[in-house]
Design a protein around this motif. Structure first.
Motif, short mmCIF file in Angstrom:
data_model
loop_
_atom_site.label_atom_id
_atom_site.label_comp_id
_atom_site.label_asym_id
_atom_site.label_seq_id
_atom_site.Cartn_x
_atom_site.Cartn_y
_atom_site.Cartn_z
N UNK A 34 -4.65 -9.14 -5.68
CA UNK A 34 -3.82 -10.12 -4.72
C UNK A 34 -4.37 -10.92 -4.08
N UNK A 35 -4.19 -12.36 -3.80
CA UNK A 35 -4.68 -13.25 -2.82
C UNK A 35 -3.27 -13.73 -2.10
N UNK A 36 -3.64 -13.43 -0.69
CA UNK A 36 -2.13 -13.45 0.17
C UNK A 36 -2.64 -13.95 1.66
N UNK A 37 -1.72 -14.27 2.26
CA UNK A 37 -1.85 -14.48 3.71
C UNK A 37 -1.03 -13.23 4.52
N UNK A 38 -0.18 -12.57 3.68
CA UNK A 38 0.61 -11.39 4.17
C UNK A 38 0.02 -10.09 4.26
N UNK A 39 -0.26 -9.39 5.25
CA UNK A 39 -0.77 -7.97 5.00
C UNK A 39 -0.05 -7.01 6.01
N UNK A 40 -0.01 -5.74 5.75
CA UNK A 40 0.49 -4.62 6.70
C UNK A 40 -0.66 -3.88 7.16
N UNK A 41 -0.60 -4.07 8.54
CA UNK A 41 -1.80 -3.08 9.14
C UNK A 41 -0.80 -1.71 9.67
N UNK A 42 -1.40 -0.57 9.37
CA UNK A 42 -0.92 0.60 9.85
C UNK A 42 -1.77 1.55 10.78
N UNK A 43 -1.18 2.10 11.78
CA UNK A 43 -1.88 2.79 12.78
C UNK A 43 -2.78 4.02 11.91
N UNK A 57 -5.42 0.69 9.07
CA UNK A 57 -5.32 0.85 7.33
C UNK A 57 -4.68 -0.63 7.09
N UNK A 58 -5.14 -1.19 6.12
CA UNK A 58 -4.76 -2.60 5.77
C UNK A 58 -4.23 -2.65 4.37
N UNK A 59 -2.96 -3.19 4.07
CA UNK A 59 -2.56 -3.47 2.80
C UNK A 59 -2.18 -5.01 2.59
N UNK A 60 -2.61 -5.50 1.39
CA UNK A 60 -2.17 -6.95 1.08
C UNK A 60 -0.74 -6.89 0.28
N UNK A 61 -0.16 -7.93 0.81
CA UNK A 61 1.39 -8.05 0.18
C UNK A 61 1.39 -9.40 -0.58
N UNK A 62 2.10 -9.46 -1.69
CA UNK A 62 2.50 -10.78 -2.22
C UNK A 62 3.74 -11.30 -1.51
N UNK A 63 4.50 -10.52 -0.93
CA UNK A 63 5.67 -11.15 -0.17
C UNK A 63 5.93 -10.22 0.82
N UNK A 64 6.86 -10.56 1.66
CA UNK A 64 7.39 -9.84 2.80
C UNK A 64 7.97 -8.34 2.66
N UNK A 73 3.93 4.96 -1.80
CA UNK A 73 4.30 4.18 -2.83
C UNK A 73 4.27 2.60 -2.50
N UNK A 74 2.90 2.21 -2.53
CA UNK A 74 2.84 0.83 -1.92
C UNK A 74 3.17 -0.19 -2.95
N UNK A 75 3.52 -1.09 -2.44
CA UNK A 75 3.93 -2.54 -3.17
C UNK A 75 3.24 -3.57 -3.22
N UNK A 76 1.74 -3.39 -2.80
CA UNK A 76 0.76 -4.32 -2.72
C UNK A 76 -0.62 -3.71 -3.04
N UNK A 77 -1.61 -4.18 -2.53
CA UNK A 77 -3.10 -3.64 -2.76
C UNK A 77 -3.53 -2.97 -1.38
N UNK A 78 -3.74 -1.82 -1.41
CA UNK A 78 -4.60 -1.15 -0.11
C UNK A 78 -5.84 -1.74 -0.34
N UNK A 79 -6.46 -2.07 0.91
CA UNK A 79 -7.99 -2.58 0.66
C UNK A 79 -8.80 -1.99 1.98
N UNK A 80 -8.25 -1.34 2.80
CA UNK A 80 -9.19 -0.90 3.71
C UNK A 80 -8.61 0.07 4.63
N UNK A 81 -9.54 1.26 4.98
CA UNK A 81 -8.80 2.47 5.91
C UNK A 81 -9.62 2.23 6.93
N UNK A 82 -10.76 1.72 7.21
CA UNK A 82 -11.51 1.80 8.42
C UNK A 82 -11.65 0.24 9.16
N UNK A 83 -10.53 -0.51 9.28
CA UNK A 83 -10.59 -1.68 9.97
C UNK A 83 -10.04 -1.60 11.31
N UNK A 84 -10.08 -2.58 11.99
CA UNK A 84 -9.61 -2.53 13.51
C UNK A 84 -9.05 -3.61 13.84
#
Length: 88
Positions: A34-43, A57-64, A73-84
Motif C-alpha cells: 500500500x502507498x497512502x497518506x492515511x494511517x491508523x495509529x493505535x496506543x 502501532x501503525x497501520x497503512x490504509x487505502x481508504x478511511x 482483522x486489519x483492512x490495511x497493512x500493518x507496518x510498525x509496532x514500535x513507533x512513536x
C-alpha cells in the motif's frame, strides 16, 4: 522509517475499548502493498494518554476506516509496532 507530519482526522474505537487515531499524512508513505497518506495509529498500552507523545502501532490504509478498528482483522497493512508520535 523517518518522521512524518500529519493531521488527526478523527478517533475511532479500538478493540480494547480505547481510541485509535486516523491520521492524514502530509506526504505519502510506501509499504509493501500500500502507498497512502492515511494511517491508523493505535496506543501500545492500555489507558495511554494521547495528550503529548507516546508509543504506537501503525497501520497503512487505502481508504478511511469505519468507526471501529480491529487489529486482529486489519483492512490495511500493518507496518510498525514500535513507533512513536508527538503532538506539535
Amino acid at each position: 522509517m523517518s518522521s512524518k507530519l500529519g493531521t488527526v482526522l478523527m478517533f475511532i474505537d479500538s478493540e480494547r475499548g480505547d481510541k485509535s487515531a486516523v491520521v492524514e499524512l502530509d506526504e505519502q508513505i510506501v509499504g509493501d502493498s500500500i502507498t497512502t497518506k492515511i494511517i491508523i495509529i493505535s496506543a501500545r498500552y492500555e489507558n495511554q494518554d494521547w495528550s503529548t507523545n507516546g508509543p504506537v502501532h501503525i497501520e497503512l490504509r487505502k481508504q478511511m476506516p469505519d468507526f471501529h478498528f480491529n487489529m486482529q482483522n486489519p483492512k490495511g497493512e500493518w507496518i510498525e509496532a514500535a513507533a512513536s508520535y508527538k503532538v506539535l
